[in-house]
Design an enzyme around this catalytic site. Sequence first.
Site, PDB file in Angstrom:
ATOM      1  N   LYS A 201      20.858  23.786 -17.255  1.00 34.42           N
ATOM      2  CA  LYS A 201      20.634  22.346 -17.351  1.00 34.42           C
ATOM      3  C   LYS A 201      21.853  21.706 -17.998  1.00 34.42           C
ATOM      4  O   LYS A 201      22.240  22.064 -19.105  1.00 34.42           O
ATOM      5  CB  LYS A 201      19.390  22.054 -18.177  1.00 34.42           C
ATOM      6  CG  LYS A 201      19.164  20.578 -18.426  1.00 34.42           C
ATOM      7  CD  LYS A 201      17.827  20.297 -19.048  1.00 34.42           C
ATOM      8  CE  LYS A 201      17.647  18.826 -19.344  1.00 34.42           C
ATOM      9  NZ  LYS A 201      16.318  18.535 -19.888  1.00 34.42           N
ATOM     10  N   LYS A 256      19.800  22.045 -12.784  1.00 28.25           N
ATOM     11  CA  LYS A 256      19.534  20.610 -12.930  1.00 28.25           C
ATOM     12  C   LYS A 256      20.776  19.926 -13.483  1.00 28.25           C
ATOM     13  O   LYS A 256      21.351  20.448 -14.427  1.00 28.25           O
ATOM     14  CB  LYS A 256      18.368  20.462 -13.896  1.00 28.25           C
ATOM     15  CG  LYS A 256      17.973  19.070 -14.238  1.00 28.25           C
ATOM     16  CD  LYS A 256      16.873  19.128 -15.254  1.00 28.25           C
ATOM     17  CE  LYS A 256      16.574  17.712 -15.666  1.00 28.25           C
ATOM     18  NZ  LYS A 256      15.719  17.665 -16.808  1.00 28.25           N
TER      19      LYS A 256
HETATM   20  C1  PBG Z   1      13.591  16.466 -21.342  1.00 25.90           C
HETATM   21  C2  PBG Z   1      13.837  16.347 -19.899  1.00 25.90           C
HETATM   22  C3  PBG Z   1      14.785  15.513 -19.284  1.00 25.90           C
HETATM   23  C4  PBG Z   1      14.565  15.616 -17.930  1.00 25.90           C
HETATM   24  C5  PBG Z   1      13.521  16.524 -17.732  1.00 25.90           C
HETATM   25  N1  PBG Z   1      13.103  16.981 -18.971  1.00 25.90           N
HETATM   26  C6  PBG Z   1      15.778  14.552 -19.844  1.00 25.90           C
HETATM   27  C7  PBG Z   1      16.795  15.012 -20.781  1.00 25.90           C
HETATM   28  O1  PBG Z   1      17.076  16.197 -20.937  1.00 25.90           O
HETATM   29  O2  PBG Z   1      17.316  14.112 -21.442  1.00 25.90           O
HETATM   30  C8  PBG Z   1      15.319  14.841 -16.881  1.00 25.90           C
HETATM   31  C9  PBG Z   1      14.615  14.608 -15.598  1.00 25.90           C
HETATM   32  C10 PBG Z   1      15.176  13.537 -14.752  1.00 25.90           C
HETATM   33  O3  PBG Z   1      16.211  12.908 -15.036  1.00 25.90           O
HETATM   34  O4  PBG Z   1      14.552  13.276 -13.717  1.00 25.90           O
HETATM   35  N2  PBG Z   1      13.971  17.594 -22.008  1.00 25.90           N
END
Ligand code: PBG
Length: 335
Positions: A201, A256
């Site tokens: 991520k 992601k």
């Molecule tokens: C939180 C989380 C995030 C997303 C999914 N879980 C945001 C972040 O890490 O700030 C992002 C999902 C999206 O942008 O659709 N941990």
Amino acid sequence: MALYQFPSHRPRRMRHQDFSRRMMRESYLHTSNLIYPVFLLDGQNQRQAIPSMPGIERLSLDLLFPVAEECLTLGIPVLALFPVIAPTLKTPNGQEALNPSGLIPTAVAALKTRFPELGILTDIALDPYTSHGQDGLLNGSGDILNDETVSMLTAQALIQAQAGVDIVAPSDMMDGRIAAIRIALEQEKMTHTRIMAYAAKYASNFYGPFRDAVGSASALGKSNKMSYQMDPANSDEALREVALDMAEGADMVMVKPGMPYLDVLQRIKQTFLYPTYVYQVSGEYSMLKAAAINGWLDHDKTIMETLLAFRRAGADGILTYFALEAARLLHRDRP
Ligand code: PBG
């Protein structure tokens, strides 16, 4: 490549008609490849538009039931729940994440009672619950504490597993959290709870609209998540992250964001041959919607092309805010 020479080879020959294009098609999108993320509000009969995500609403549980039912009808296997936590419940240590009667455990239990065959996935992270919008606990100088955060995440995962969730998805990028959660689940004899690790991520700007949706954007302010989420410059590191999460007991791994990271997705799938997922995140959704609303892109054809591209790159499944629309299109075109 002397083997392939014009005019004995005319690649256009196979593209000439639909039947022969279909004969050599390498990738397909099926409704079973889709996971639908939704934003859950407290209360009854609550519905709120999210201006930065046209077409997506925050919904209270009662209004989510028909959505869950449509997922089942369309053949979408999994619903992913994201909570919108009231600002009054947010604290520096995100304690509300461990409330067994909180928004998420309550919704999980209700959904599993009504729709036992629908898979439910929950996010394991503290950011919807913390007053500072970070995914972890902070020390006095503002550093994110790893091991203390992992203890909270483990407790959060256990509470959701006890509520009946099928898949827990740690999205925080703390080190060692997959092992901690797996060991705790085993100790509690919850051997069926699957873990989908947000393994690679990235610290991405494409999460902006999601942070509006769950209300962590204003809490986060000008700070960022670069001390735990990955540097967008790196790809070898993604392989090491995936290797660790697999060794620690993840059943599935995820990359992601999606479209800007197709190369990472492909490397991970080809290297590990493991169940591999991709998250087409909020910013990707919003870009495509905005262009379609302006008439600059054909909405349906473009979204289907993006989803097929994830499959071609190696994704077994895709978390996407387009899941419902895509599944409806798949049924329309192939009833
Ligand atoms: C939180 C989380 C995030 C997303 C999914 N879980 C945001 C972040 O890490 O700030 C992002 C999902 C999206 O942008 O659709 N941990």
